[in-house]
Design an enzyme around this catalytic site. Structure first.
Site, PDB file in Angstrom:
ATOM      1  N   GLU A 223    -100.385 -31.311  -7.573  1.00 30.06           N
ATOM      2  CA  GLU A 223    -100.240 -32.744  -7.278  1.00 30.06           C
ATOM      3  C   GLU A 223    -100.241 -33.573  -8.574  1.00 30.06           C
ATOM      4  O   GLU A 223     -99.471 -34.522  -8.698  1.00 30.06           O
ATOM      5  CB  GLU A 223    -101.351 -33.211  -6.331  1.00 30.06           C
ATOM      6  CG  GLU A 223    -101.398 -32.462  -5.006  1.00 30.06           C
ATOM      7  CD  GLU A 223    -100.072 -32.406  -4.252  1.00 30.06           C
ATOM      8  OE1 GLU A 223     -99.220 -33.299  -4.451  1.00 30.06           O
ATOM      9  OE2 GLU A 223     -99.873 -31.467  -3.475  1.00 30.06           O
TER      10      GLU A 223
ATOM     11  N   HIS B 269     -96.920 -33.847 -10.110  1.00 29.28           N
ATOM     12  CA  HIS B 269     -96.043 -34.892  -9.567  1.00 29.28           C
ATOM     13  C   HIS B 269     -96.267 -36.211 -10.323  1.00 29.28           C
ATOM     14  O   HIS B 269     -95.323 -36.912 -10.653  1.00 29.28           O
ATOM     15  CB  HIS B 269     -96.312 -35.110  -8.080  1.00 29.28           C
ATOM     16  CG  HIS B 269     -95.732 -34.041  -7.203  1.00 29.28           C
ATOM     17  ND1 HIS B 269     -94.399 -33.734  -7.188  1.00 29.28           N
ATOM     18  CD2 HIS B 269     -96.313 -33.205  -6.303  1.00 29.28           C
ATOM     19  CE1 HIS B 269     -94.177 -32.759  -6.314  1.00 29.28           C
ATOM     20  NE2 HIS B 269     -95.329 -32.421  -5.775  1.00 29.28           N
TER      21      HIS B 269
HETATM   22 ZN   LIG Z   1     -95.393 -30.968  -4.229  1.00 29.93          ZN
END
Ligand SMILES: [Zn+2]
Ligand SMILES: [Zn+2]
Length: 189
Positions: free
Chosen positions: A91, A94
């Protein structure tokens, strides 16, 4: 760069078990900051927020680049510390990819994201995984099953992207997305 998450956590918790410490989002936030600072994302490091979201069902984690926020599914804890670490990095990647891209639009799991994963020390991360959860009484209309361990994945909405059983990918494919463990849609509804 690969940091050693858990020994550090264990060493600074007084009277808490490591598992309890892992529940502490503040600890994860500190860790996330360190990871981001190590990849020269200092602004992001100062803004990043990590929260547990108990309402998440089968999704392991979510990233909200505009808020510099990562939310994690507390059920991850049942999959062990390594899984939590991996999901957090997935995450964070990202966020890093978005930060580096600026205004340029990038694919969610495209090359910018893969580069960010590698920089954060996450290798071979190819797809998002969903957590296979134990059977429960649900009002979900879409049912999937891991063809290997037969664990069921009930969903409110159909899976939008390829998704494989995390436990089996970890156990038999070195954590890589593996078609053999791709969730299969069950016909019952
Ligand atoms: Zn992802
Ligand atoms: Zn499985």
């Amino acid at each position: 760069m690969q940091l050693d998450f858990f020994p550090k956590l264990q060493s600074n918790v007084a009277g808490k078990t490591a598992a309890e410490a892992l529940h502490d989002a503040a600890q994860l936030q500190v860790y996330a900051r360190r990871l981001l600072a190590n990849v020269e994302c200092r602004t992001l490091a100062s803004r990043v927020e990590v929260r547990w979201n108990a309402r998440m069902r089968s999704t392991a984690g979510m990233a909200y680049p505009s808020k510099a926020l990562v939310t994690l599914n507390p059920r991850l804890l049942a999959f062990g510390r390594g899984e939590l670490d991996r999901t957090l990095k997935h995450e964070l990647a990202h966020l890093v990819a978005h930060e580096r891209a600026g205004r340029r639009r990038i694919a969610a799991h495209g090359k910018e994201w893969r580069k960010a994963c590698a920089d954060l020390g996450l290798v071979d991360e190819t797809r998002c995984h969903n957590l296979a959860l134990p059977k429960r009484v649900v009002t979900r209309r879409h049912f999937y099953e891991c063809p290997n361990c037969r664990t069921e994945l009930p969903r409110v909405r159909p899976l939008q992207r390829k998704s494989a059983c995390l436990a089996c990918c970890r156990a038999h494919a070195g954590g890589r997305y593996d078609e053999r463990f791709k969730f299969v849609k069950l016909s019952r509804s």
